[in-house]
Write an enzyme that holds these catalytic residues in place. Structure first.
Site, short mmCIF file in Angstrom:
data_model
loop_
_atom_site.label_atom_id
_atom_site.label_comp_id
_atom_site.label_asym_id
_atom_site.label_seq_id
_atom_site.Cartn_x
_atom_site.Cartn_y
_atom_site.Cartn_z
CG ASP A 51 -6.26 -49.44 49.74
OD1 ASP A 51 -5.49 -50.32 50.18
OD2 ASP A 51 -5.93 -48.25 49.59
CD GLU A 130 -25.26 -51.53 83.28
OE1 GLU A 130 -24.60 -50.67 83.93
OE2 GLU A 130 -25.98 -52.36 83.84
CD GLU A 132 -21.71 -44.71 82.66
OE1 GLU A 132 -22.30 -45.16 83.67
OE2 GLU A 132 -20.57 -44.21 82.71
CD GLU A 212 -24.76 -43.13 84.74
OE1 GLU A 212 -24.25 -42.47 85.68
OE2 GLU A 212 -25.17 -44.30 84.90
CD GLU A 220 -26.02 -46.82 82.02
OE1 GLU A 220 -26.57 -47.89 82.35
OE2 GLU A 220 -25.19 -46.22 82.74
CG HIS A 269 -20.62 -50.45 84.76
ND1 HIS A 269 -21.53 -49.67 85.41
CD2 HIS A 269 -19.41 -49.87 84.97
CE1 HIS A 269 -20.93 -48.66 86.00
NE2 HIS A 269 -19.63 -48.76 85.75
NE ARG A 339 -23.84 -49.40 91.23
CZ ARG A 339 -24.88 -50.10 91.66
NH1 ARG A 339 -24.91 -50.51 92.92
NH2 ARG A 339 -25.87 -50.42 90.85
CD GLU A 358 -22.10 -54.11 86.97
OE1 GLU A 358 -22.39 -53.00 86.50
OE2 GLU A 358 -22.34 -54.44 88.16
NE ARG A 360 -19.09 -51.05 89.32
CZ ARG A 360 -20.19 -50.35 89.05
NH1 ARG A 360 -21.24 -50.95 88.54
NH2 ARG A 360 -20.22 -49.05 89.30
#
Length: 470
Positions: A51, A130, A132, A212, A220, A269, A339, A358, A360
């Protein structure tokens, strides 16, 4: 694995049941179990009915019949059922036309991979997320006409240093103080290790696990990069495994981006690189060792980031994480080590194969099939249009003036802003028919009607502190 090999695999493991899983629009697994002798090789062509009107964001009740067609290559033994059971992931089809269903997230990811190859730019997108998450001991919440609250608790919570615990030994990671502590402060090493062990049993390659930054059990576990569709499948297993292993020990896991006030939220990330004919396309002589192709890919990702975040940071809660000061990047710029930039170029390895971008900003509340696909489509659009990523942000943003920061574009400030960005900028997603207008419209409408409008109607508990005595 073929359909015939599927049944041989089941016999080898003594499995009498098969569990069929598929992902709804928002990224949650649904499942149904069948005695294995009710299936035959034809099931892998014909599928099984269900369904579709009872699945979030899918069919209306007057056109509710749908088919789930199992993919035998995804078969594994489910690690949590008492009775030996083969688990298999399904693709969704329309029962009348037998066409793939446009709102099936796995179908979107399969189309994204096909489109990548059609462009001739690359033939493989490698993805390394990655995710978390928080491990709590208890969560309670309620929302009705006369009460609205939530309460979480964790043996690791910094707020429990004075709690009577017979005895309280005081090993509690402080707020923003949970990154990489050894035991006894890190109390979840063995639990994470068991989660990793289950993943490895299913063939998922894990690179590392650790505590973390956040207090209250933030953790993580990092999977080794894999091709886009494979990683999207693995991300579903990742959540399933972590939640169920935690439950074995009376713990509860949340991938909610920001469950704790004034501490770091949970991000995801996500590393991505494009390859062709077994050769990485991102290494070169440009900034941070990137090729022109890679720089244009980053340019496309930064240009379309607000729209991509409608899938990559897809909840109202996501934007409590995407604020300055909590390691969540809000600056739409690239950097090789900073970062606080939305796109970082990791500099850990000098190997050309390790060169990647990457992103983030995403968080683990995402639907991986949609998020990874949207991220790749933005990169391809940047390559096709030779999009300039702009000047890198290599300075410490905390040393920059408001005037300097005002010239750097930022992430949306709310889910509503991200959905508006998606509404106004989605042509890059519909190239090659990867995302359809129907899916995008359904996503926006669902989020507005079931999340934004519902939040708008309800008073927030903090409003009582602000306004009750007005």
């Amino acid at each position: 694995m073929t359909a015939r090999e599927f049944f041989e695999f089941a016999r080898e493991h003594g499995a009498k049941m098969v569990d069929l899983k598929f992902t709804d629009l928002l990224g949650t697994w649904q499942h149904c179990s069948y005695p294995i002798d009710t299936w035959d090789e034809g099931t892998f062509e014909e599928g099984v009915g269900f369904d579709g009107s009872s699945i979030r964001g899918w069919q209306a009740i007057n056109v509710s019949d749908m088919l789930a067609v199992p993919d035998p290559s995804t078969a594994v033994i489910d690690p949590f059922f008492k009775q030996p059971t083969v688990s298999v992931i399904a693709d969704i089809k329309d029962p009348e036309t037998l066409e793939d269903y446009s709102r099936d997230p796995r179908h979107v990811a399969r189309k994204a991979v096909a489109y990548l190859k059609e462009t001739g730019i690359a033939d493989t997108a490698y993805v390394g997320p990655e995710p978390e998450f928080f491990i709590f001991d208890e969560v309670r919440y309620e929302q009705n006409q006369y009460r609205g609250f939530y309460e979480i608790d964790s043996v690791e919570g910094a707020w429990n240093t004075a709690r009577f615990e017979e005895p309280n030994l005081g090993y509690k990671p402080s707020y923003k103080g949970g990154y990489f502590p050894v035991s006894p402060t890190d109390t979840y090493h063995d639990l994470r290790g068991e989660m990793v062990g289950v993943m490895q049993e299913l063939g998922i390659v894990v690179e590392a696990h650790h505590h973390e930054v956040g207090t209250g059990g933030q953790s993580e576990i990092d999977m080794r990069y894999a091709e886009l569709l494979q990683m999207a499948d693995q991300f579903m297993w990742y959540k399933y495994i972590i939640k169920n292993v935690a439950k074995r020990y009376g713990k509860t896991v949340t991938f909610m981006p920001k469950p704790i006030f004034e501490d770091n939220g949970s991000g995801m990330h996500t590393h991505m690189s494009l390859w062709k004919d077994g050769r990485p396309l991102f290494p070169g002589d440009g900034y941070a060792g990137l090729s022109a192709t890679a720089l244009h890919a980053v340019g496309g990702l930064l240009k379309h980031a607000p729209a991509v975040l409608a899938f990559a940071a897809p909840t109202a809660n996501s934007y409590h994480r995407l604020v300055p000061g909590y390691e969540a990047p809000v600056n739409l710029a690239m950097s090789k080590r900073n970062r606080s930039a939305a796109v970082r170029i990791p500099m850990y390895s000098g190997s050309p194969k390790a060169k990647r971008a990457e992103f983030r900003c995403p968080d683990p509340s995402s639907n991986g099939y949609l998020m990874f696909s949207a991220m790749m489509m933005a990169m391809l659009d940047g390559i096709q249009n030779k999009t300039d990523p702009g000047a890198p942000l290599d300075r410490n943003i905390y040393e920059m003036s408001k005037e300097e920061l005002s010239h750097i574009p930022s992430t949306p400030g709310s889910l509503g802003e991200a959905l508006d960005a998606l509404s106004n900028d989605h042509a890059f997603l519909t190239k090659g028919g990867v995302f359809t207008d129907d899916l995008i419209t359904t996503w926006i409408d669902y989020k507005v009607e079931n999340e934004l409008e519902q939040l708008r109607l309800r008073p927030h508990p903090y409003e009582f502190s602000l306004y009750y005595d007005s």
